[in-house]
Design an enzyme around this catalytic site. Structure first.
Site, short mmCIF file in Angstrom:
data_model
loop_
_atom_site.label_atom_id
_atom_site.label_comp_id
_atom_site.label_asym_id
_atom_site.label_seq_id
_atom_site.Cartn_x
_atom_site.Cartn_y
_atom_site.Cartn_z
N GLY A 1 0.80 -1.21 0.00
CA GLY A 1 0.00 0.00 0.00
C GLY A 1 0.84 1.27 0.00
O GLY A 1 0.31 2.36 0.12
N CYS A 2 2.16 1.13 -0.11
CA CYS A 2 3.05 2.29 -0.23
C CYS A 2 3.46 2.43 -1.68
O CYS A 2 3.68 1.43 -2.37
CB CYS A 2 4.31 2.10 0.62
SG CYS A 2 4.10 2.44 2.35
N THR A 3 3.60 3.66 -2.14
CA THR A 3 4.06 3.87 -3.51
C THR A 3 5.55 3.54 -3.62
O THR A 3 6.02 3.12 -4.66
CB THR A 3 3.80 5.31 -3.98
OG1 THR A 3 4.36 6.21 -3.04
CG2 THR A 3 2.31 5.57 -4.11
N SER A 4 6.29 3.73 -2.52
CA SER A 4 7.71 3.35 -2.47
C SER A 4 7.82 1.95 -1.91
O SER A 4 6.90 1.43 -1.29
CB SER A 4 8.48 4.31 -1.56
OG SER A 4 8.34 5.63 -2.01
#
Length: 134
Positions: free
Chosen positions: A47-50
């Site tokens: 759920g993190c873009t990174s």
């Protein structure tokens, strides 16, 4: 802008994998894991873009964290959790509400995406602690 600079400063202080897993305030060496052992899907924050990985250890009811990310700003957010929660007791950390980020106003300085990513990191920490208690 100042809070972003503070996060980047924290990111520079956070050791990258595969450095020794350590609680910096007490120099307690917990475990030495290879980068491949740390950067596994089980440690990845979804759920993190990174890309972010968080490793959790519990020793005698005390929690120790290590984290790494491919983004300096995200690594700074992870460093907040590592520095803030490492050395805390299991019950205290599991009892922290998910909205504690509002208490120190960080969510006002972050984009909704970064706030969500930080909360996903915190949620993963809590899940892994609970799993280690079973």
């Amino acid at each position: 802008m100042l809070r972003y600079k503070q996060l980047l400063f924290l990111a520079k202080k956070l050791p990258s994998f595969p450095e020794v897993f350590l609680y910096s305030n007490q120099n307690i060496y917990i475990d030495e894991l290879s980068e491949q052992e740390q950067r596994v899907d089980d440690n990845k924050v979804h759920g993190c873009t990174s890309q972010v990985w968080i490793v959790v250890r519990v020793e005698d009811g005390v929690v120790y964290l290590s984290a790494d990310s491919d983004s300096q700003l995200t690594k700074g957010l992870a460093a907040l959790l590592v520095e803030g929660l490492s050395g805390g007791c299991v019950e205290t950390i599991l009892g922290l509400p998910m909205d504690f980020i509002q208490d120190f106003g960080l969510n006002q300085s972050l984009t909704p995406s970064r706030t969500s990513g930080f909360l996903n990191m915190f949620q993963l920490v809590k899940i892994k602690i609970a799993e280690l208690q079973q």
